[in-house]
Design a protein around this motif. Structure first.
Motif, mmCIF file in Angstrom:
data_model
loop_
_atom_site.group_PDB
_atom_site.id
_atom_site.type_symbol
_atom_site.label_atom_id
_atom_site.label_comp_id
_atom_site.label_asym_id
_atom_site.label_seq_id
_atom_site.Cartn_x
_atom_site.Cartn_y
_atom_site.Cartn_z
ATOM 1 N N ASN A 190 29.518 73.591 34.670
ATOM 2 C CA ASN A 190 28.691 72.418 34.588
ATOM 3 C C ASN A 190 29.034 71.266 35.341
ATOM 4 N N ARG A 238 28.121 83.117 26.152
ATOM 5 C CA ARG A 238 27.952 83.524 27.380
ATOM 6 C C ARG A 238 29.244 84.495 27.786
ATOM 7 N N THR A 239 30.277 83.636 27.496
ATOM 8 C CA THR A 239 31.562 84.883 27.418
ATOM 9 C C THR A 239 32.392 84.699 26.263
ATOM 10 N N ALA A 242 29.010 73.276 22.014
ATOM 11 C CA ALA A 242 30.486 73.722 22.019
ATOM 12 C C ALA A 242 30.678 73.867 23.512
ATOM 13 N N ALA A 267 37.542 77.993 21.752
ATOM 14 C CA ALA A 267 38.232 77.388 20.574
ATOM 15 C C ALA A 267 37.361 76.611 19.610
ATOM 16 N N THR A 268 36.686 75.793 20.378
ATOM 17 C CA THR A 268 35.946 74.712 19.484
ATOM 18 C C THR A 268 34.733 75.516 18.768
ATOM 19 N N THR A 303 31.247 79.436 22.885
ATOM 20 C CA THR A 303 32.287 80.235 21.905
ATOM 21 C C THR A 303 33.626 80.144 22.331
ATOM 22 N N ARG A 321 42.914 83.749 28.505
ATOM 23 C CA ARG A 321 42.233 82.397 28.460
ATOM 24 C C ARG A 321 42.830 81.975 27.138
ATOM 25 N N ARG A 322 42.765 80.570 26.912
ATOM 26 C CA ARG A 322 43.164 79.964 25.538
ATOM 27 C C ARG A 322 42.763 80.928 24.264
ATOM 28 N N TRP A 373 38.805 76.707 31.408
ATOM 29 C CA TRP A 373 39.169 75.286 31.872
ATOM 30 C C TRP A 373 40.471 75.248 32.238
#
Ligand code: NA7
Length: 541
Positions: free
Chosen positions: A504, A214-215, A384, A193-194, A191, A334-335, A497
């Motif tokens: 991962n 998850r977040t 995503a 931006a993508t 969940t 975050r973005r 990110w």
């Protein structure tokens, strides 16, 4: 033994090799041709466009105003291209980039379907040998990486991913042919931006959509709209002023932080300002907010509460609304995903939100996804799940500098660079949009970055310089500077990110400062001073 004797074709040699035919690689090719250099661009895909070539997932579009995100270097190009929406969709952007490739006849110097697997420096040349996935090698004096900060997709480290019998795809490897969701049971994991753009699109037609979150992220309305012919002409007439504004703002966006602090104004004035931002198109609510939003905890808590209330108003089920409100990070740290009726999706009967903190995913099965409390059956699973950002695209190439040292080892604890462009021990390698660069409105940064590298190439050409290396002292100084700029920013206290964390990827669980958090004008001024001094800080031979 020469090539005639071995029967092998001679190794092709170029003045410069550019890895990647996205926006930075394309523009770098235009500029290096002007210097009369022999250039080869190596591109893994079958076409130009980079990010806009790979990310064909449903709903993919700009979150920055289309016209502010295009190339500005050619007036003719600006004059002949019309944007149809304020925030263009991926197909339109890819058409634009193909138009650029046609107009400047770029493809004749681009080798497609050629993924670079290794690049090794040799001081005897001096230069680089670049190896492709088909085993071919090419050589060059200067190596320019244009491999993008968000181009190494990561699949989730969930057991059983390879066992699923239905259709599955990462958003950044989306197929070129259309995918229909009609009558299909679809899962989306992620969940960011993508994920947000994908979810709001898939929910329109899927028989059933299950979102595994998850977040939650703090999303804000994009307020996209079409551009009429007349409006396009008005926008075009304003291009010089608009690009000038982009040169002056902190992150090259059309928006820039308000000069006031959050609590300088009355509550009434504050709320009115936030209402206006929430109702305005684009990133204004993120980058045009009060100037202390990302440094003052109370200020950040206040805007977070404002946006949380918006989510509560838009999502009918209060339990679902609470799940969609981030609890572990504040607004803008975050973005910020930009959305169009994203929250309303969760009011639809065909959409279910699964909070995987409550009911963790145990595995992907041949028929779907098994969580701790249910077995879900799906026809399509969409991952995503994001990227090994900023350094990931470098890590995936075996880059070796002097004495065979590996860049990946060198950056194990975070990147070290000079101006985000060079690394000592890796002579004649220049990075476009590499680590320690300001991200912001990326094409604006790309144009400066490319022009700066081109200036350095011109200087080398004119002065018969064959070897360019950043010194260890300068790399340390720049890296320390970048780290200091990140101090005190709430953004760097959060996993994302943007702080180099990817659950991962082995070894990427620790937060680092991987991008330049100062202003774009400051960055440009520093780079331009280096150029004006005749690149005195560099070791040139
Ligand atoms: P992001 O922003 O990194 O989002 C990835 C999402 O995938 C995020 O919600 C992750 O949750 C989730 N994720 C990742 N791995 C897993 C696993 N193993 N299990 C469950 N969920 C997982 O990537 P995007 O592609 O959305 O956006 C990247 C940038 O590209 C974007 O900011 C734009 O600038 C363009 P998490 O938050 O890590 O808990």
């Amino acid at each position: 033994m020469n090539d005639m004797q071995t029967g092998q074709a001679p190794v092709q040699t170029f003045d410069a090799i550019i890895i990647g035919a996205g926006m930075s690689g394309m523009y770098q090719l235009v500029r290096l041709r002007e210097l009369g250099l022999s250039v080869r661009v190596l591109e893994a895909g079958t076409g130009v466009g980079g990010t806009w070539y790979w990310n064909r997932y449903p709903g993919a579009r700009f979150d920055s105003e289309s016209y502010s995100y295009q190339f500005s270097f050619s007036r003719e190009l600006l004059d002949e291209w019309d944007w149809s929406e304020h925030f263009s969709s991926q197909p339109e952007t890819l058409r634009y980039l193909n138009h650029v490739a046609d107009k400047f006849d770029l493809r004749r110097d681009i080798q497609f379907s050629s993924r670079v697997t290794a690049a090794h420096y040799d001081d005897a040349m001096p230069g680089w040998t670049v190896t492709l996935d088909n085993g071919d090698s090419l050589q060059c004096r200067f190596l320019i990486t244009a491999i993008g900060p968000l181009s190494a997709p990561t699949m989730p480290n969930i057991p059983g991913v390879e066992t699923f019998q239905g259709r599955s795809c990462h958003t950044a490897n989306w197929p070129h042919e259309p995918v229909s969701f009609e009558g299909k049971r679809v899962a989306v994991i992620g969940t960011g931006a993508t994920g947000v753009q994908t979810i709001q699109e898939v929910a329109k037609t899927a028989k059933h959509l299950t979102v595994f979150q998850r977040t939650p992220n703090w999303c804000a309305p994009l307020h996209n709209s079409r551009i009429s012919k007349a409006e396009m002409e008005t926008i075009r007439a304003n291009y010089p002023a608009m690009f000038q504004l982009c040169q002056e703002t902190f992150s090259c966006f059309l928006h820039t932080a308000d000069t006031r602090n959050t609590f300088d104004v009355s509550e009434e004035e504050r709320l009115a300002f936030w209402e206006k931002l929430y109702a305005s198109p684009g990133f204004g609510i993120w980058v045009g907010n009060f100037k202390d939003m990302l440094t003052n905890r109370e200020a950040n808590a206040a805007i977070s509460e404002f946006v949380a209330n918006k989510i509560r108003q838009r999502v009918k089920d209060p339990v679902v609304a609470e799940k969609l409100i981030p609890k572990n990070h504040g607004f803008g740290t975050r973005r910020v995903p930009m959305e169009t009726r994203y929250y309303e999706v969760y009011n639809q009967d065909n959409v279910k939100l699964v909070d995987i903190n409550e009911t963790p995913i145990e595995r992907i099965t041949p028929t779907g996804i098994k969580t701790s409390d249910a077995d879900y059956a799906f026809d399509i699973i969409i991952y995503a799940t994001g990227f090994d950002a900023i350094t990931g695209s470098f890590d995936r190439i075996d880059i070796r500098g002097t004495d065979g040292q590996k860049l990946k080892d060198r950056w194990r604890h975070g990147p070290e660079t000079y101006l985000g462009v060079m690394v000592n021990g890796f002579p004649n390698m220049m990075m476009l949009m590499g680590p320690h660069m300001a991200l912001g409105n990326i094409p604006r940064s790309i144009e400066h970055n490319v022009d700066w590298v081109t200036g350095l190439m011109r200087f080398a050409h004119d002065n018969r310089i064959n070897r360019i290396e950043a010194t260890a002292d300068e790399v340390k100084a720049w890296t320390d500077h970048v780290k200091a700029l990140g101090d005190g920013l709430l953004t760097f206290e959060v996993n994302s990110w943007m702080t180099g964390v990817n659950t991962n990827v082995e070894g990427k669980q620790v937060r680092i400062i991987n991008r330049y958090a100062g202003s774009a004008p400051d960055y440009r001024a520093r780079c331009d001073a280096v150029a004006a001094s005749g690149y005195r800080e560099l070791a040139l031979a």
